[in-house]
Design a protein around this motif. Sequence first.
Motif, short mmCIF file in Angstrom:
data_model
loop_
_atom_site.label_atom_id
_atom_site.label_comp_id
_atom_site.label_asym_id
_atom_site.label_seq_id
_atom_site.Cartn_x
_atom_site.Cartn_y
_atom_site.Cartn_z
N LEU A 62 -2.32 11.31 9.57
CA LEU A 62 -1.57 10.44 8.66
C LEU A 62 -0.27 11.10 8.24
O LEU A 62 -0.28 12.20 7.69
CB LEU A 62 -2.44 10.14 7.44
CG LEU A 62 -2.14 8.85 6.74
CD1 LEU A 62 -2.42 7.67 7.66
CD2 LEU A 62 -2.98 8.73 5.49
N LYS B 206 3.43 6.97 9.65
CA LYS B 206 2.16 6.47 10.23
C LYS B 206 2.21 6.37 11.76
O LYS B 206 1.41 5.70 12.40
CB LYS B 206 1.77 5.11 9.63
CG LYS B 206 1.72 5.10 8.10
CD LYS B 206 0.60 4.26 7.58
CE LYS B 206 0.33 4.29 6.11
NZ LYS B 206 1.07 5.11 5.22
N GLY C 157 -0.81 7.35 14.00
CA GLY C 157 -2.00 6.51 13.90
C GLY C 157 -2.88 6.89 12.73
O GLY C 157 -2.62 7.86 12.01
N GLU C 158 -3.91 6.12 12.59
CA GLU C 158 -4.90 6.34 11.54
C GLU C 158 -5.53 7.74 11.72
O GLU C 158 -5.71 8.17 12.85
CB GLU C 158 -5.98 5.27 11.74
CG GLU C 158 -7.08 5.25 10.76
CD GLU C 158 -8.14 4.22 11.16
OE1 GLU C 158 -8.38 3.31 10.39
OE2 GLU C 158 -8.71 4.36 12.26
N GLU C 159 -5.83 8.40 10.62
CA GLU C 159 -6.44 9.73 10.74
C GLU C 159 -7.96 9.60 10.70
O GLU C 159 -8.52 9.05 9.77
CB GLU C 159 -5.95 10.59 9.58
CG GLU C 159 -6.36 12.03 9.68
CD GLU C 159 -5.64 12.90 8.65
OE1 GLU C 159 -4.42 12.70 8.44
OE2 GLU C 159 -6.29 13.76 8.05
N ARG C 160 -8.61 10.11 11.73
CA ARG C 160 -10.04 9.87 11.91
C ARG C 160 -10.77 11.13 12.33
O ARG C 160 -10.28 11.90 13.14
CB ARG C 160 -10.20 8.86 13.07
CG ARG C 160 -11.14 7.74 12.80
CD ARG C 160 -10.97 6.56 13.76
NE ARG C 160 -9.85 6.57 14.64
CZ ARG C 160 -9.95 6.54 15.98
NH1 ARG C 160 -11.12 6.52 16.57
NH2 ARG C 160 -8.86 6.51 16.73
N CYS D 214 -12.51 7.63 8.26
CA CYS D 214 -11.07 7.38 8.39
C CYS D 214 -10.41 7.70 7.05
O CYS D 214 -11.01 7.48 6.00
CB CYS D 214 -10.80 5.92 8.71
SG CYS D 214 -11.60 5.39 10.20
N ASP E 209 -6.92 7.19 4.59
CA ASP E 209 -5.70 6.40 4.47
C ASP E 209 -4.74 7.01 3.45
O ASP E 209 -3.84 6.37 2.97
CB ASP E 209 -6.02 4.94 4.11
CG ASP E 209 -6.79 4.84 2.82
OD1 ASP E 209 -6.99 5.87 2.17
OD2 ASP E 209 -7.20 3.72 2.47
#
Length: 342
Positions: A254, A258, A261-264, A288, A290
């Motif tokens: 993150l 952005k 991409g989404e941090e997972r 995930c 945000d």
Amino acid sequence: MQKKIRTVIIGMGRMGRTRYEAMRRHGGFEITAVCDSRMSLLERYPEHVYTEWKRCIDGEQPQTVVVCTVNAVIPDIVCYALERGCHVFAEKPPGRCAGDALRMKACLGKNGGQVLKFGFNHRYHYSIMEAKSLIDSGFLGEVVAARGVYGKAADLNRQEWRNNVELSGGGILIDQGIHMLDLLRYFVGDFTDIDGFTDHLVWKESVGEDTAFATMRTADGKVAVFHSSAIQWKHKFDLDLICTNGYIALNGLLTSTKSYGEERITYYKKDLERKNGKIGNPKEYTMCFDQDDSWSYEMDEFYGALTGKGGIKNGTVDDAVAVMRLIDTIYGKKNGIGAGVV
Ligand SMILES: NC(=O)c1ccc[n+]([C@@H]2O[C@H](COP(=O)([O-])OP(=O)(O)OC[C@H]3O[C@@H](n4cnc5c(N)ncnc54)[C@H](O)[C@@H]3O)[C@@H](O)[C@H]2O)c1
């Protein structure tokens, strides 16, 4: 009441502004002055302003100096500040080569008692912190292998300091790859055996490389594969951690744009008895995130060290030397791994 630390920030570009905001949010820092060689960047600040960093340090006599300039000047400012008894927070990379990091370490050693921390900010991302506590819990066993890929879409013809090797020290490896190298060290350990190189696969005329690869091994036989790319053409952050009893995948990071991409984080435990899933397809867990609070966590640790409430755990001068020795090795320079510690 929270003790206020008199602080100046040198280099008020993107990172200087980010650090300024994080320190203001923290509340424990009294920023007395900001400095940048470009006066136009300083007009919006109510603090004292300087365009010459030595005058800033001498004039303000701060307790702490935050260094966010281009890479080439970082070691000179860090050493000057340490020699005057200041604590220092400096951006990564710690100079342009291991020799720079070693010089800063020697300055710290000479004066003693000061705090020196480098901005290896990725360690404070939620997915990274989650992976670290998962590994430290022992739930998945020990990390034995890792694969790290960090890539972006970069225009190496653009007129900016990052594309000027005199100012930056190199290309994508020292600019962005350094974060992944730091994370690989963080999760796997100190690498003693390295085979790596840089290349200009697309930007043939640029001085800085667009690609860096390395395979690395620790003294106790753990391995890592590393790829840093300015020609991914889409922003990408992937880190796989293979453990004796399971696996962790970190995907995305993150940032304010952005664009990574989404941090997972996804993990699963080895399940060869098929207790929770099919063979080759074990039950997995994903989280995930945000929010990016990494800049604040980093300042918390720095402030804690300044006020005697804990030491520097991330971004120590030894982390700085070790990662720069990896970088020197991949660039094929002296002072790399195996050159002995100066
Ligand atoms: N920790 C992280 O995740 C992270 C992210 C991005 C950049 N960085 C690092 O932060 C540093 C700054 O990068 P940036 O993206 O903010 O670049 P930037 O170009 O936005 O800012 C650098 C600033 O330094 C100033 N400067 C250069 N030489 C100076 C000098 N001698 N005296 C005073 N000011 C001077 C420039 O005028 C400029 O405003 C670099 O070392 C970079 O590698 C770290």
